[in-house]
Design an enzyme around this catalytic site. Structure first.
Site, PDB file in Angstrom:
ATOM      1  N   GLY A  19       0.825  -1.216   0.000  1.00  0.00           N
ATOM      2  CA  GLY A  19       0.000   0.000   0.000  1.00  0.00           C
ATOM      3  C   GLY A  19       0.855   1.259   0.000  1.00  0.00           C
ATOM      4  CG  ASP A  41       1.916   2.183  -4.534  1.00  0.00           C
ATOM      5  OD1 ASP A  41       1.457   1.643  -3.527  1.00  0.00           O
ATOM      6  OD2 ASP A  41       1.203   2.460  -5.513  1.00  0.00           O
ATOM      7  CD1 TRP A  76       2.948   5.499  -1.442  1.00  0.00           C
ATOM      8  CD2 TRP A  76       2.733   5.726   0.768  1.00  0.00           C
ATOM      9  NE1 TRP A  76       1.622   5.267  -1.118  1.00  0.00           N
ATOM     10  CE2 TRP A  76       1.466   5.402   0.228  1.00  0.00           C
ATOM     11  CE3 TRP A  76       2.836   5.930   2.162  1.00  0.00           C
ATOM     12  CZ2 TRP A  76       0.315   5.264   1.011  1.00  0.00           C
ATOM     13  CZ3 TRP A  76       1.697   5.791   2.944  1.00  0.00           C
ATOM     14  CH2 TRP A  76       0.463   5.467   2.366  1.00  0.00           C
ATOM     15  CD  GLU A 105      -3.109   9.554  -4.443  1.00  0.00           C
ATOM     16  OE1 GLU A 105      -2.916  10.373  -5.364  1.00  0.00           O
ATOM     17  OE2 GLU A 105      -2.871   8.339  -4.546  1.00  0.00           O
TER      18      GLU A 105
HETATM   19  C1  GLC Z   1      -1.851   4.065  -4.469  1.00  0.00           C
HETATM   20  C2  GLC Z   1      -1.501   3.946  -2.992  1.00  0.00           C
HETATM   21  C3  GLC Z   1      -2.281   2.814  -2.381  1.00  0.00           C
HETATM   22  C4  GLC Z   1      -3.779   3.025  -2.622  1.00  0.00           C
HETATM   23  C5  GLC Z   1      -4.086   3.253  -4.094  1.00  0.00           C
HETATM   24  C6  GLC Z   1      -5.518   3.711  -4.318  1.00  0.00           C
HETATM   25  O1  GLC Z   1      -1.456   2.924  -5.181  1.00  0.00           O
HETATM   26  O2  GLC Z   1      -0.130   3.784  -2.804  1.00  0.00           O
HETATM   27  O3  GLC Z   1      -2.021   2.721  -1.010  1.00  0.00           O
HETATM   28  O4  GLC Z   1      -4.497   1.967  -2.125  1.00  0.00           O
HETATM   29  O5  GLC Z   1      -3.234   4.244  -4.609  1.00  0.00           O
HETATM   30  O6  GLC Z   1      -5.801   4.860  -3.575  1.00  0.00           O
END
Ligand code: GLC
Length: 429
Positions: free
Chosen positions: A162, A164, A351, A394
């Site tokens: 999560g 990335d 991230w 975001e």
């Molecule tokens: C990106 C984030 C991830 C999230 C996705 C959708 O890939 O890193 O954590 O779940 O977006 O928001």
């Protein structure tokens, strides 16, 4: 904007991103159902429509694979504006086309929160129906993401964490050979500024890992044995440990004693194993590359989740409080996703520095439960200030508070409603 107007705006975003029972993270950039996004979104819906909150999680579990895995993306309908879509993943593990790996297992914790906050009288019944599915998913995590019983959970892809493009993955990712990917066209950089997204070299490797797993047919045992990327993640490990505690509370409430015993065993093993992620030089828990036997050296926002996982012995708590205060001197808004004193920190790149609202929510919960209400409240107030300044973005710059990445974001709205909004805090008081 007044708080009550922001409350209304957050509800409107959730309603707008609702696709009829499940919610997309944001329009354009992420047009499908994402695993942990949906689970946090359920917390937001629970503030004004508890039935809809349960539905979000139930629909996520409709995509559960036969082996127990709950995928990170469910491709309910093909959307050419997203890459990599179902054709690239080439999976066949469950009833709905999906990606081939999972995402942080926050679901049991949120199901527990929904039960605690229930106003419908139906929560226990709905939790009972979900419990075997949650058990199957947790068993899958233990079997295939901790096959050597180390008591830590690995991710087979940076996307599975999560988080990335976290610096913790850099070295392990560089070791992945770029192959079997052919020419491809990214879509993410046409939706948002490329300076806020991962680099092309990273993307080539993301796709090479997918190709390697596709080659073994996404067979979970073979993936665990052969995947070129296999890194123990403090984020998923702590979220999983916490989720097991919440799952145990649910199993006990439902009188499911065999399951409760099984979960107690998992908790004991994870409490012990997760301590091996402690890096005594940096004084925090860090990632561990299982393929190369190497620890990373940076503190990420997930290092603070040790408290959320219930590890608040004096050594851990004291070290995290000291890091918290040091970082608070360096940036205006907490908690950056990576240590601003680390060479890899970048305040706007996804991230590698930006603040994420749902991570703050979990860190704050951990501090509060460890008895540190002051730092917990600082995180809530910073999150509220960020949303007031940068909107329902975001993620946010920890230095200027500017909103970045996609806008009108579902989980940021949900976290506002369930925790950050001052009107929520007043209600709870
Ligand atoms: C990106 C984030 C991830 C999230 C996705 C959708 O890939 O890193 O954590 O779940 O977006 O928001």
């Amino acid at each position: 904007m007044a708080h009550s107007d922001l409350d209304q705006a957050a509800k409107a975003i959730l309603t707008e991103n609702d696709q009829g029972g499940y919610t997309i993270p944001t329009k354009g950039l992420y047009p499908y159902q994402w695993n942990w996004d949906s689970v946090f979104v359920a917390l937001g819906f629970a503030e004004f429509d508890q039935d809809r909150a349960w539905q979000e999680i139930e629909m996520l579990f409709q995509g559960q694979w036969r082996d127990g895995m709950v995928p990170h993306i469910l491709f309910r309908k093909d959307d050419p504006s997203y890459f990599p879509g179902p054709g690239v993943w080439g999976t066949d593990g469950g009833p709905i086309p999906s990606s081939g790996h999972s995402q942080p297992p926050v679901a049991a914790s949120v199901v527990h929160s929904l039960v605690e906050a229930d106003r419908t009288g139906k929560a226990l019944e709905r939790a009972k129906a979900l419990l075997p599915k949650l058990m199957a998913w947790h068993r899958w995590y233990l079997a295939y993401r901790d096959p050597k019983n180390l008591g830590v959970i690995a991710v087979i892809h940076p996307w599975e964490s999560g988080r990335d493009n976290l610096p913790d993955w850099d070295e392990a990712l560089r070791a992945v050979e770029v192959k079997d990917i052919g020419p491809y066209e990214r879509k993410d950089t046409s939706h948002v500024d490329p300076a806020m997204r991962p680099h092309k070299e990273d993307y080539d490797r993301y796709l090479s890992i997918v190709a390697a797993c596709r080659k073994v047919g996404w067979d979970p045992e073979k993936v665990a044995e052969t995947c070129p990327f296999f890194v123990a993640d403090p984020g998923v490990t702590f979220i999983f440990l916490r989720a097991n505690r919440d799952l145990l509370a649910l199993a006990e409430k439902l009188g499911m004693s065999a399951e409760a015993d099984e979960i107690r065993g998992w908790i004991a093993a994870m409490e012990k194993g997760s301590r091996t992620l402690w890096n005594d030089e940096v004084k925090a828990h860090v990632a561990f590359d299982e393929r190369r036997g190497k620890q990373t050296d940076g503190i990420s926002s997930a290092s603070f989740l040790a408290l959320y996982a219930g590890l608040h012995d004096p050594q851990t708590l004291g070290a995290l409080q000291a890091h918290f205060d040091r970082i608070a001197e360096r940036v205006e808004y907490l908690m950056p996703s990576y240590d601003p004193d680390h060479r890899s920190y970048e305040p706007l790149r996804y991230w590698r520095g930006p603040v994420w609202a749902m991570i703050n929510y979990m860190i704050a919960k951990g501090f509060a439960e460890a008895g540190d209400a002051v730092r917990a409240e600082r995180l809530r107030a910073d999150t509220a200030r960020l949303i007031e300044t940068g909107g329902f973005a975001e993620y946010f710059s920890p230095e200027t508070g500017a909103g970045a990445g996609g806008g009108s974001f579902s989980w940021t709205s949900a976290i506002w409603l369930t925790w950050a909004s001052p009107s929520h805090a007043e209600q709870a008081a």
